[in-house]
Design a protein around this motif. Structure first.
Motif, PDB file in Angstrom:
ATOM      1  N   GLU A 113      -7.079  11.612  15.084  1.00 26.81           N
ATOM      2  CA  GLU A 113      -6.753  12.328  16.640  1.00 26.81           C
ATOM      3  C   GLU A 113      -7.145  11.095  17.633  1.00 26.81           C
ATOM      4  O   GLU A 113      -5.950  11.419  18.993  1.00 26.81           O
ATOM      5  CB  GLU A 113      -7.664  13.026  16.287  1.00 26.81           C
ATOM      6  N   LEU A 114      -7.611  10.234  17.628  1.00 25.41           N
ATOM      7  CA  LEU A 114      -7.369   8.762  18.082  1.00 25.41           C
ATOM      8  C   LEU A 114      -6.013   8.527  18.466  1.00 25.41           C
ATOM      9  O   LEU A 114      -5.298   8.058  19.083  1.00 25.41           O
ATOM     10  CB  LEU A 114      -8.127   8.218  18.081  1.00 25.41           C
ATOM     11  N   ALA A 115      -5.548   8.106  17.202  1.00 21.26           N
ATOM     12  CA  ALA A 115      -3.735   7.549  16.296  1.00 21.26           C
ATOM     13  C   ALA A 115      -2.840   8.395  17.211  1.00 21.26           C
ATOM     14  O   ALA A 115      -1.776   8.395  18.141  1.00 21.26           O
ATOM     15  CB  ALA A 115      -3.635   7.728  15.423  1.00 21.26           C
ATOM     16  N   ALA A 116      -2.930   9.873  17.710  1.00 26.66           N
ATOM     17  CA  ALA A 116      -2.117  11.091  18.230  1.00 26.66           C
ATOM     18  C   ALA A 116      -2.461  10.209  19.788  1.00 26.66           C
ATOM     19  O   ALA A 116      -0.827  10.265  20.570  1.00 26.66           O
ATOM     20  CB  ALA A 116      -2.163  12.181  17.832  1.00 26.66           C
ATOM     21  N   ARG A 117      -3.524  10.092  19.717  1.00 28.94           N
ATOM     22  CA  ARG A 117      -3.933  10.023  21.818  1.00 28.94           C
ATOM     23  C   ARG A 117      -3.482   9.219  22.109  1.00 28.94           C
ATOM     24  O   ARG A 117      -2.429   8.622  23.239  1.00 28.94           O
ATOM     25  CB  ARG A 117      -5.122  10.179  22.064  1.00 28.94           C
ATOM     26  N   LEU A 118      -3.229   7.866  21.320  1.00 26.67           N
ATOM     27  CA  LEU A 118      -2.482   6.777  21.753  1.00 26.67           C
ATOM     28  C   LEU A 118      -1.107   6.620  21.403  1.00 26.67           C
ATOM     29  O   LEU A 118      -0.628   5.205  21.802  1.00 26.67           O
ATOM     30  CB  LEU A 118      -3.803   5.390  20.659  1.00 26.67           C
ATOM     31  N   SER A 119      -0.604   7.633  20.800  1.00 26.12           N
ATOM     32  CA  SER A 119       0.704   7.276  20.665  1.00 26.12           C
ATOM     33  C   SER A 119       1.658   6.253  19.692  1.00 26.12           C
ATOM     34  O   SER A 119       2.176   5.283  19.908  1.00 26.12           O
ATOM     35  CB  SER A 119       1.643   7.597  21.297  1.00 26.12           C
ATOM     36  N   PHE A 120      -0.068   6.086  18.504  1.00 24.78           N
ATOM     37  CA  PHE A 120       0.207   5.742  17.777  1.00 24.78           C
ATOM     38  C   PHE A 120       1.463   5.265  16.537  1.00 24.78           C
ATOM     39  O   PHE A 120       1.405   6.588  16.356  1.00 24.78           O
ATOM     40  CB  PHE A 120      -0.978   4.987  16.156  1.00 24.78           C
ATOM     41  N   PRO A 121       2.569   4.542  16.342  1.00 25.61           N
ATOM     42  CA  PRO A 121       3.899   4.338  15.412  1.00 25.61           C
ATOM     43  C   PRO A 121       3.399   4.928  14.363  1.00 25.61           C
ATOM     44  O   PRO A 121       4.543   6.569  13.240  1.00 25.61           O
ATOM     45  CB  PRO A 121       4.987   3.308  15.678  1.00 25.61           C
ATOM     46  N   ASP A 122       2.657   4.957  13.621  1.00 25.68           N
ATOM     47  CA  ASP A 122       2.817   4.486  11.682  1.00 25.68           C
ATOM     48  C   ASP A 122       0.686   5.396  12.218  1.00 25.68           C
ATOM     49  O   ASP A 122       0.132   4.386  11.530  1.00 25.68           O
ATOM     50  CB  ASP A 122       2.684   3.001  10.985  1.00 25.68           C
ATOM     51  N   PRO A 123       0.784   6.582  12.004  1.00 23.27           N
ATOM     52  CA  PRO A 123      -0.843   6.730  11.860  1.00 23.27           C
ATOM     53  C   PRO A 123      -1.744   6.371  10.764  1.00 23.27           C
ATOM     54  O   PRO A 123      -2.636   6.407  10.724  1.00 23.27           O
ATOM     55  CB  PRO A 123      -0.717   8.557  11.782  1.00 23.27           C
ATOM     56  N   GLU A 124      -0.566   6.144   9.547  1.00 24.75           N
ATOM     57  CA  GLU A 124      -1.249   5.594   8.334  1.00 24.75           C
ATOM     58  C   GLU A 124      -2.003   4.272   8.554  1.00 24.75           C
ATOM     59  O   GLU A 124      -2.802   3.563   8.151  1.00 24.75           O
ATOM     60  CB  GLU A 124      -0.183   5.819   6.977  1.00 24.75           C
ATOM     61  N   GLN A 125      -1.174   3.683   8.891  1.00 23.85           N
ATOM     62  CA  GLN A 125      -1.832   1.958   9.328  1.00 23.85           C
ATOM     63  C   GLN A 125      -3.031   1.991  10.075  1.00 23.85           C
ATOM     64  O   GLN A 125      -3.443   1.495  10.072  1.00 23.85           O
ATOM     65  CB  GLN A 125      -0.744   1.027  10.152  1.00 23.85           C
ATOM     66  N   PHE A 126      -2.624   2.975  11.347  1.00 26.89           N
ATOM     67  CA  PHE A 126      -4.368   3.026  12.160  1.00 26.89           C
ATOM     68  C   PHE A 126      -5.254   3.637  11.246  1.00 26.89           C
ATOM     69  O   PHE A 126      -6.488   3.049  11.465  1.00 26.89           O
ATOM     70  CB  PHE A 126      -4.190   4.176  13.057  1.00 26.89           C
ATOM     71  N   VAL A 127      -5.253   4.921  10.612  1.00 33.20           N
ATOM     72  CA  VAL A 127      -6.444   4.930   8.729  1.00 33.20           C
ATOM     73  C   VAL A 127      -7.041   4.075   8.328  1.00 33.20           C
ATOM     74  O   VAL A 127      -7.890   3.329   8.394  1.00 33.20           O
ATOM     75  CB  VAL A 127      -5.720   6.159   8.384  1.00 33.20           C
ATOM     76  N   ALA A 128      -5.875   3.103   8.412  1.00 35.87           N
ATOM     77  CA  ALA A 128      -6.116   1.238   7.501  1.00 35.87           C
ATOM     78  C   ALA A 128      -7.227   1.078   7.979  1.00 35.87           C
ATOM     79  O   ALA A 128      -7.916   0.085   7.641  1.00 35.87           O
ATOM     80  CB  ALA A 128      -5.073   1.455   6.500  1.00 35.87           C
ATOM     81  N   HIS A 129      -6.437   0.446   9.644  1.00 36.82           N
ATOM     82  CA  HIS A 129      -6.857  -0.496  10.291  1.00 36.82           C
ATOM     83  C   HIS A 129      -9.006  -0.153  10.962  1.00 36.82           C
ATOM     84  O   HIS A 129      -9.362  -0.774  10.571  1.00 36.82           O
ATOM     85  CB  HIS A 129      -6.191  -0.929  11.710  1.00 36.82           C
ATOM     86  N   GLY A 130      -8.509   0.681  10.910  1.00 31.01           N
ATOM     87  CA  GLY A 130      -9.793   2.260  11.278  1.00 31.01           C
ATOM     88  C   GLY A 130     -10.367   1.844  10.382  1.00 31.01           C
ATOM     89  O   GLY A 130     -12.381   2.197  10.459  1.00 31.01           O
ATOM     90  N   GLU A 131     -10.117   2.281   9.317  1.00 28.72           N
ATOM     91  CA  GLU A 131     -10.830   2.076   7.974  1.00 28.72           C
ATOM     92  C   GLU A 131     -11.858   0.934   7.657  1.00 28.72           C
ATOM     93  O   GLU A 131     -13.177   0.659   7.646  1.00 28.72           O
ATOM     94  CB  GLU A 131     -10.813   2.416   6.582  1.00 28.72           C
TER      95      GLU A 131
END
Length: 262
Positions: A220-238
């Motif tokens: 949800e945060l990746a979508a809110r920030l319009s991050f281009p690669d959600p999978e990468q964002f989740v990996a960083h977030g983990e």
């Protein structure tokens, strides 16, 4: 309005003189030498307490300026507590709400005071951590991350954690400076600088009434920030979640049964 009894009037006069000796006369019949002892005792005790609570603030000011700030606090502020050790909080209220900034004041004066006070406030907090239902080793993606009540998040205009005699910024930072402050189990208080995305993640964890899983919060945060690669964002977030746990910002995870969003 009825006049105060004489003894009470003398008490008020005594207190007024201690706060502002230049403008409030001492009660009649008290030798100035004896009043001087009280004046110095009260002022020096307060100066010592505030200097130990706000060491950077004190270091940045000349002794004359620091004494002047404390004297203005005594003159202007009316404390709402009878406890001496709660006066640092009253001093912060004074700087934030009552003090009229002077031309030679640092623009970060109130923010630096707040940053320094937080360390004391968290160190003496009587909040007790309840680990019921929380797995300290739980999976932070498939479970619901739980923020510690002894972890606080703040955003400042100035990089207050870096301010020192050799670093005195004159303009606010281009983006907010986000700091998480957490108390370790051994009582040590530590500050952690967060980028805006990780600060937003911590806010989402703290405000999660629907008990969404960590992965859902990240997507949800990746979508809110319009991050281009959600999978990468989740990996960083983990990795960020793991850092939060190691830093005692996150206690662990609850089961994710309340998540209906992925």
């Amino acid at each position: 309005m009825a006049e105060r009894p004489d003894f009470q009037a003398r008490q008020y006069a005594f207190a007024a003189h201690i706060r502002d000796p230049e403008n409030a006369p001492a009660p009649d019949g008290i030798e100035d030498r004896r009043m001087g002892i009280y004046r110095e005792l009260f002022f020096n005790n307060l100066k010592s307490l505030l200097s130990s609570t706000y060491p950077v603030l004190k270091e940045l000011h000349s002794d004359e300026k620091w004494r002047r700030l404390i004297r203005q606090f005594m003159q202007v502020h009316r404390a709402s507590t009878p406890y001496f050790l709660e006066l640092p909080a009253e001093f912060l209220n004074f700087l934030t709400d009552e003090y009229e900034a002077q031309d030679d004041d640092f623009p970060f004066l109130a923010e630096l005071a707040h940053y320094e006070y937080i360390e004391l406030a968290l160190s003496v907090s009587d909040v007790e951590i309840d680990m019921d239902g929380i797995d300290p080793d739980g999976d932070l993606l498939s479970g619901v991350p739980v923020k510690s009540e002894l972890a606080w998040l703040y955003a400042y205009q100035f990089p207050v954690h870096r301010i020192a005699t050799d670093f005195l910024p004159t303009e606010p930072s281009e983006t907010p400076v986000c700091l998480a402050v957490a108390r370790d189990p051994d009582g040590k208080v530590r500050f952690h600088e967060l980028n805006p995305a990780m600060a937003a993640l911590l806010e989402a964890i703290a405000e999660n009434p629907e008990l969404k899983r960590g992965e859902t919060l990240l997507r949800e945060l990746a979508a809110r920030l319009s991050f281009p690669d959600p999978e990468q964002f989740v990996a960083h977030g983990e990795r960020a979640l793991d850092d939060f746990r190691r830093s005692n910002i996150i206690l662990g995870a609850r089961p994710g049964q309340g998540d209906n969003n992925g």
